[in-house]
Every structure is written in C-alpha cells, then in structure tokens.
Design an enzyme around this catalytic site. Structure first.
Site, short mmCIF file in Angstrom:
data_model
loop_
_atom_site.label_atom_id
_atom_site.label_comp_id
_atom_site.label_asym_id
_atom_site.label_seq_id
_atom_site.Cartn_x
_atom_site.Cartn_y
_atom_site.Cartn_z
N THR A 134 0.89 -1.21 0.00
CA THR A 134 -0.20 0.14 0.07
C THR A 134 0.93 1.11 0.18
OG1 THR A 134 -1.74 -1.17 1.23
CG2 THR A 134 -1.81 1.24 1.27
N PHE A 187 1.26 4.75 0.77
CA PHE A 187 0.90 5.89 1.70
C PHE A 187 1.53 7.29 1.32
CE2 PHE A 187 -0.12 2.38 4.22
CZ PHE A 187 -1.19 2.76 4.87
#
Length: 291
Positions: free
Chosen positions: A184, A186
């Site tokens: 992921t 960020f």
C-alpha cells in the site's frame, strides 16, 4: 500542535490516521517516521482525519492512496484536493496480515474469522483452506479490538502485528495473504509544502482541469513529453464543483489563468529536484494550467 515525546527530550509530531489504534496506517507511520518523535492520533473516518490536519489540530496526516492489489483509493485523492494539503513524502508499505485470537486459542478451535472486507479478500485462499467461516467487520484493527473487549472465544481476527500487541492477542499465523506482492502506497500530508534541496530525487503530483475541447489533454501532456519528463501515472476523475472552486482559488493565488472544464486529471511524474533552473523555468512558463 506538538507534544512531548515518549522520552520527554524532543517534541512529538502528531500524525492523524484513519482507523483504530493498531491499523496498518499507524504501522506505516512508525515504518516511515520511527517511534520516538511521533504521536499517532486515530480518527474514525478519512473525512475527520483530513479535517484535523487541514485545521492544524495535528501536524501531519498519513493516508493510503493506492494498493497494489486494490488500485487507487479515489476518495482520498478527492479529499486531498478539498482540503488543499501538500504531499511531503510517500511510503510503500508491505502489508503482512496476521491471524490473531485470544491467548491460548488454537487454530483448530476457531469457528469464525473477522476482518475488513478487503483483508478477508486478500486472504481468501488461506481462509478457504482452513475451512472456517468469515465475517466482514469495519476495520482490521477494530476486529482485534472487538475480540479483545468482548472476550470472543473461537473467533480470530486478520490484522497487523501491532494490533495484536495492542489488544493482547496471540498471533496464530503470519503472512497469510494470498499474494506476497501486497503493498500500500501511503502519502504523508501537511498544510505547507516542503522545499526539496537540489540534487534530491523526488516525485511531483499534479492535479489540473482542462477546457472541454478537442486535443486538450494531448496538448497538456505534451508539456511533459517535450521536456523529457516521464509520467508514472495518470487518472481522470469527475470534477465536483466544490473541488473546482478550491482549485481555481488556489490557482489564482499562484498567479494562474482561468480554469475551465468538467474533468479533473491527476498525474505523477518522477523528477530531479536539482535540474537546471532554466529547464524548471521553461516548465513553469509552459504549464500555466497546472496546480
């Protein structure tokens, strides 16, 4: 505002994130910034987390923007524009799911596994092999919290390792995600932009709107192509009136010209902060429709 750090020696920067304590966003904060000089502050929703950062109730904001399996989180792209926050860093976080339960629980005693729907989907093959029922919950860390506070026997949560630690759960298994390529991305945001020193490689994200006419997007992208600037990503988003109003006010404040159109584009370009000033000036002069 800043508060005293854990050691009492240095100020701690408050960092907003969405989710319960122990969420992957909090793990990403520690992974990027360390634990000594930051104090994560949890919020129930992304809207509240963005509002806290834009009103300076927290110093920074950490939000997921893209997952290698799930794609772009468009809601956070829109919220960033609505709150006019600047990207000061990005971090690719490797998501490692853990199977957790009350202390002393054995895997064969489990009757149900709970977690956020996306986490359940990312561990679907693993869950099927166990032959255990699954149930969606509002959050990965929240699932661990529910088991801990409710003393739910025979129920396991899929969450982060730090969530298991926070809520006193045993880790029955680690790395249970079906695809190890689970990352992921960020973004670390704040109300003021960051100044990059010369020679430091960086990435630039740009949001812009175009007049509805033939070849408008082609002409806009040629600004980058003619200057040998590579683009790593481009997306088109519906342009909400309130977002356009914010973009236009900000752009006028930067000395820009009229913004028109009903489609909003977002591009990301890897750039070299130390490029010759003449080239940077040409880019500035040739991109009057960019924020």
């Amino acid at each position: 505002a800043q508060s005293s750090g854990p050691s009492g020696e240095a100020p701690a920067f408050t960092v907003a994130f969405q989710g319960e304590k122990g969420a992957y966003s909090e793990a990403a904060i520690f992974d990027l910034l360390g634990r000594e000089a930051v104090r994560p502050v949890s919020f129930p929703s992304f809207d509240e987390a963005f509002a806290a950062a834009s009103s300076r109730r927290t110093d920074l904001l950490m939000v997921p923007i893209e997952n290698s399996l799930g794609g772009t989180i468009h809601a956070n792209c829109d919220l960033q524009l609505q709150h006019s926050l600047f990207i000061i860093a990005e971090h690719d976080f490797r998501v490692r799911h853990c199977l957790t339960a009350l202390p002393g629980t054995k895997t064969e005693e489990l009757t149900k596994i709970i977690s956020h729907p996306q986490a359940l989907a990312q561990c679907d093959t693993y869950i099927q092999n166990l032959g255990i029922a699954k149930e969606a919950a509002y959050d990965t860390a929240g699932s661990a919290k529910l088991i801990s506070e409710g003393s739910l026997k025979g129920v396991a949560a899929i969450c982060s390792e730090i969530a298991a630690t926070y809520y006193g759960l045993d880790i029955l298994d680690k790395g249970i995600e079906d695809d190890p390529n689970n990352y992921t991305r960020f973004l670390l945001l704040r109300t003021a932009p960051v100044r990059i020193p010369p020679g430091v490689k960086c990435k630039t994200s740009i949001a812009f709107s175009l007049e509805n006419m033939a070849g408008a997007l082609f002409k806009a992208l040629s600004v980058f192509a003619l200057r040998d600037i590579d683009l790593s990503k481009i997306e088109s988003r519906p342009c909400k009136p309130d977002v356009m109003d914010r973009l236009e006010r900000l752009f006028w404040g930067m000395g820009g010209s009229m913004l028109m159109g009903n489609r909003q584009f977002r591009v990301e370009a890897p750039t070299q902060a130390g490029e010759p000033s003449q080239k940077r000036q040409r880019l500035a002069n040739g991109s009057s429709h960019y924020r």
